[in-house]
Design an enzyme around this catalytic site. Sequence first.
Site, PDB file in Angstrom:
ATOM      1  N   TRP A  15       0.832  -1.211   0.000  1.00  5.24           N
ATOM      2  CA  TRP A  15       0.000   0.000   0.000  1.00  5.24           C
ATOM      3  C   TRP A  15       0.857   1.249   0.000  1.00  5.24           C
ATOM      4  O   TRP A  15       0.579   2.207  -0.730  1.00  5.24           O
ATOM      5  CB  TRP A  15      -0.988  -0.017   1.163  1.00  5.24           C
ATOM      6  CG  TRP A  15      -1.993  -1.126   1.016  1.00  5.24           C
ATOM      7  CD1 TRP A  15      -2.133  -2.214   1.819  1.00  5.24           C
ATOM      8  CD2 TRP A  15      -2.971  -1.271  -0.029  1.00  5.24           C
ATOM      9  NE1 TRP A  15      -3.135  -3.021   1.341  1.00  5.24           N
ATOM     10  CE2 TRP A  15      -3.658  -2.477   0.209  1.00  5.24           C
ATOM     11  CE3 TRP A  15      -3.325  -0.517  -1.147  1.00  5.24           C
ATOM     12  CZ2 TRP A  15      -4.693  -2.940  -0.616  1.00  5.24           C
ATOM     13  CZ3 TRP A  15      -4.347  -0.968  -1.973  1.00  5.24           C
ATOM     14  CH2 TRP A  15      -5.013  -2.165  -1.702  1.00  5.24           C
ATOM     15  N   LYS A  44     -12.496  -1.410   7.857  1.00  5.81           N
ATOM     16  CA  LYS A  44     -11.892  -2.387   8.768  1.00  5.81           C
ATOM     17  C   LYS A  44     -12.365  -2.097  10.193  1.00  5.81           C
ATOM     18  O   LYS A  44     -13.301  -2.707  10.678  1.00  5.81           O
ATOM     19  CB  LYS A  44     -10.379  -2.371   8.627  1.00  5.81           C
ATOM     20  CG  LYS A  44      -9.956  -2.764   7.200  1.00  5.81           C
ATOM     21  CD  LYS A  44      -8.539  -2.421   6.930  1.00  5.81           C
ATOM     22  CE  LYS A  44      -8.180  -2.249   5.483  1.00  5.81           C
ATOM     23  NZ  LYS A  44      -8.598  -3.277   4.556  1.00  5.81           N
ATOM     24  N   ASP A 104      -1.139   6.639   6.864  1.00  2.45           N
ATOM     25  CA  ASP A 104      -2.240   5.806   6.375  1.00  2.45           C
ATOM     26  C   ASP A 104      -2.563   4.802   7.484  1.00  2.45           C
ATOM     27  O   ASP A 104      -1.808   3.870   7.730  1.00  2.45           O
ATOM     28  CB  ASP A 104      -1.798   5.079   5.091  1.00  2.45           C
ATOM     29  CG  ASP A 104      -2.854   4.099   4.580  1.00  2.45           C
ATOM     30  OD1 ASP A 104      -3.921   3.957   5.217  1.00  2.45           O
ATOM     31  OD2 ASP A 104      -2.607   3.465   3.520  1.00  2.45           O
TER      32      ASP A 104
HETATM   33  N1  PMP Z   1      -3.992   1.373   2.724  1.00  2.58           N
HETATM   34  C1  PMP Z   1      -4.054   0.268   3.488  1.00  2.58           C
HETATM   35  C2  PMP Z   1      -3.120   0.136   4.650  1.00  2.58           C
HETATM   36  C3  PMP Z   1      -4.987  -0.726   3.181  1.00  2.58           C
HETATM   37  O1  PMP Z   1      -5.046  -1.827   3.927  1.00  2.58           O
HETATM   38  C4  PMP Z   1      -5.850  -0.562   2.074  1.00  2.58           C
HETATM   39  C5  PMP Z   1      -6.901  -1.560   1.704  1.00  2.58           C
HETATM   40  N2  PMP Z   1      -6.909  -2.739   2.306  1.00  2.58           N
HETATM   41  C6  PMP Z   1      -5.734   0.599   1.310  1.00  2.58           C
HETATM   42  C7  PMP Z   1      -4.803   1.549   1.684  1.00  2.58           C
HETATM   43  C8  PMP Z   1      -6.604   0.831   0.127  1.00  2.58           C
HETATM   44  O2  PMP Z   1      -7.864   1.163   0.583  1.00  2.58           O
HETATM   45  P1  PMP Z   1      -9.127   1.358  -0.365  1.00  2.58           P
HETATM   46  O3  PMP Z   1      -9.462   0.017  -0.888  1.00  2.58           O
HETATM   47  O4  PMP Z   1     -10.128   1.923   0.581  1.00  2.58           O
HETATM   48  O5  PMP Z   1      -8.741   2.312  -1.434  1.00  2.58           O
END
Ligand code: PMP
Length: 356
Positions: free
Chosen positions: A101, A192, A168
Site C-alpha cells: 500500500w 476495517k 495511512d
Molecule cells: N492502505 C491500506 C493500509 C490498506 O489496507 C488498504 C486496503 N486494504 C488501502 C490503503 C486501500 O484502501 P481502499 O481500498 O479503501 O482504497
Amino acid sequence: MKLHNFNSGPSILPQQVLEQASQAIFNFNNTGLSILEIGHRTKWFVDVLEEAKQLVKEILQLNNDYEILFLQGGATTQFMQIPLNLLDANETAAYCDNGIWGSKAIKEASVFGNANIVTSSKDKGYTYINKNFAIPTNSKYLHITSNNTVEGTQWFNFPTTTVPIVVDMSSDIFSRPLNYNQFSLIYAGAQKNMGAAGVTLVIVKKEILGKVSRKISPILDYKTHIEAASLLNTPPVFAIYVALLTLRWIKQEGGLQEMEKRSLQKSELLYNTIDSLPLFNCPINKEDRSRMNAVFFIEDEKLQNNFLEQCTTNGMIGVKGYRTVGGIRVSMYNALAYESVVAFTNLMKNFANKNG
Ligand code: PMP
C-alpha cells in the site's frame, strides 16, 4: 456452524452495529423513514455527521488544530489527493516503503512531485520496519503506513521529526491509544475498524493546507471540503451512519485502551501459538508483528492448502493470504472476539498434531 470472520477488509463489525444499522434501514431514529431515504442536508443527517466528527476527536483525543472529513474514493484516492494538496512539482516528500500500500502511495506522489524513499524493507520481503533512517528536514511531509495489512507489520514507535507526518491508518485506526496530535494528516478507509466500505476518514491539521502553487479542482481540495463541512456533494450517508454506530460502540466498550487490551490478548495468543508449533512459520520480525493482521506460512504448499481447506470446513473465514504474498493471514480487528482466535489456534494445534 459458527463462523469466525477473519476477513482483512471489509471485515467483521460489532453485532450491535449490524443490528442498529439494519434497524435504521427500516426506521431511522423513529422518523418513519429509512436512513437510505433521508436527505443529506436534513438536520437528521447533519446531526449524524456532527456526532461522528465529535466522536473521532474525542476518541483520538485530538486538539482543535484538526478538521475531520468524511470523503469518498477509498484510501487509494488519498494516495493521490495528499500529494495533490501538499506537494508542489519542485518539492520532495519523504516516503517509507514498507509494503504494497505504501508503494502505491509512492507511485501517486511521483505524479505530482518528488517521492524520496527514505527507508525500504523491500530487501527482505517487507518483513520488518526499519527505525533508523534519516528524514531530510526539507521534506514537505513524511508518509508512513502505520499497519501493513498485506505483509503483517506495524509501527509501534513513530519518528520524532519537525517534518509533518502523514499516516495511512486504514487497517489500525481506533485500535490503540497514541499521541494522535503528533500527526499532521491521518487517513483511513472505513471498512476495517470503522464501519462499512464507502467512506474514508481524513483528519487534517489546517496549518498544512493552502501551501501549494498549483490549482486544485474543488472536489479534490481539502479546503473546499472543510468549508462545506463534508457536505460538498452527497456524502455516503449510510456508510457515515455505520461509522457513527461503530464509534459509539468503541466509546461504550471503553475506548482505545480497551481496544488495545483486546487486540494484545488476541494477537499474543495467535503469535504464541505460531511460535510454539514448528509447522507454522511467521517470517515477520518479532517486534514489528502487526496486532491487526498476522501473516504466516506452512512451508509445504500442499499441506498449507490442506490447512486452508480445513479452515473453510471449520468456519474460519478469510484466512487465505493476499494474492501476491500467499500463505495465511488472520485479521484481528476490533470487533473480532477472543473466542474466534481460541477456535483458530485450536484448529492449528489439531492440524499440527496430525501433520507436524
Ligand atoms: N492502505 C491500506 C493500509 C490498506 O489496507 C488498504 C486496503 N486494504 C488501502 C490503503 C486501500 O484502501 P481502499 O481500498 O479503501 O482504497
